[in-house]
Design an enzyme around this catalytic site. Structure first.
Site, PDB file in Angstrom:
ATOM      1  CB  CYS A 135      -0.895   0.038   1.240  1.00 13.92           C
ATOM      2  SG  CYS A 135      -2.206  -1.191   1.184  1.00 13.92           S
ATOM      3  CB  CYS A 141      -4.308  -0.846  -0.923  1.00 13.06           C
ATOM      4  SG  CYS A 141      -2.697  -1.638  -0.740  1.00 13.06           S
TER       5      CYS A 141
END
Ligand code: APR
Length: 258
Positions: free
Chosen positions: A82, A163
């Site tokens: 992420c 993400c």
């Protein structure tokens, strides 16, 4: 008139396959840095090379499908932690320059992206060889060519997997920094997951007047595509301020003015 002329191998309008394509793929795979193996699930170079070749060899170069690349993508799916992804449109070199010192990752840092970066490839029905004379051009020949479909499939997987905060570097010296027809516009932006935040950086050529900005109409369009998907959006003008001072590049395009 030569034999190759008659064979029709030069009938397409795009560049032909890169010389030594297979060798380059093999070398790039073997030399792919170990510390970033994590950007791909595995690395069996023999298998990856074979899957790449069999995706397009001896096939009609205008009839590429997502399925042709399924096995290849499954072998080396791009996976990035992420908050580390940097996307780009018309700004590959600058995006890479921004990403590298910050430990961020462009598609070209993932295994499959690095294998294919700047290469060209296509085959010919009934032939075991690559066509090194010409390959289909997106505009003049067909959109479903093997190069375009490869980047579309890989870029889609990359964007879907993102993400946290995703960044994108866009060229504000163009009339439309956001272009709905680009891979970023038609494939990546529309496939970001809800709850992701997209942070756009607009960059301007030092020598040219800025033509688009965070308040311009192309960015407004991007904003609306994202809000429909519940993707948060932040936009900043002038990425250059955040980059280290450096010497002008060869063509001077992204160099810092004296
Ligand atoms: N090397 C060569 N060609 C590439 C590469 C690459 N590393 N990546 C994409 N391409 C092809 C694609 O067909 C793409 O349409 O070149 C074109 C680059 O066009 P641009 O208009 O500059 O950018 P865009 O179409 O928005 O594609 C770039 O897609 O590949 C992803 O993550 C990447 O965010 C980036 C975006």
């Amino acid at each position: 008139i030569h034999k190759w002329y008659h064979s029709g191998l030069n009938r397409w309008h795009g560049l032909g396959s890169t010389a030594d394509f297979q060798k380059i793929i093999q070398e790039r795979c073997d030399n792919y840095p170990q510390q970033i193996w994590s950007y791909s699930r595995s690395r069996n170079c023999q298998e990856i090379k074979q899957a790449f070749m069999s995706a397009f060899i001896s096939k009609d170069p205008c009839k590429a499908t997502k399925e042709d690349y399924r096995r290849l993508i499954d072998l080396a799916d791009p996976t990035v932690p992420c908050n580390k992804i940097v996307l780009w449109s018309k700004t590959k070199e600058l995006a890479r320059e921004y990403a590298k010192p910050r430990g961020l990752v462009t598609l070209e840092d993932t295994l499959l992206g690095s294998l294919a970066d700047d290469l060209h490839w296509c085959g010919e029905p009934g032939s075991p060889d690559l066509n090194t004379w010409s390959c289909p051009d997106w505009k003049k020949d067909c959109r479903t060519n093997y190069l375009t479909v490869f980047w579309e499939v890989l870029s889609k997987r990359f964007a879907e997997s993102a993400c946290g905060t995703v960044q994108v570097v866009l060229d504000g010296s163009l009339e439309n920094a956001f272009n709905e027809m680009s891979i970023f516009g038609r494939v990546e932006a529309p496939n970001l997951k809800p709850m992701v935040t997209l942070q756009a950086w607009l960059v301007h050529d030092p020598g040219k007047p800025p033509r688009d900005s965070c308040s311009g109409s192309s960015i407004t369009k991007l904003k609306s595509i994202l809000s429909e998907r519940n993707v948060r959006f932040i936009c900043r003008d002038n990425l250059r301020k955040f980059l280290k001072k450096r010497k002008p590049t060869l063509n001077g395009k992204y160099g810092v003015s004296p």
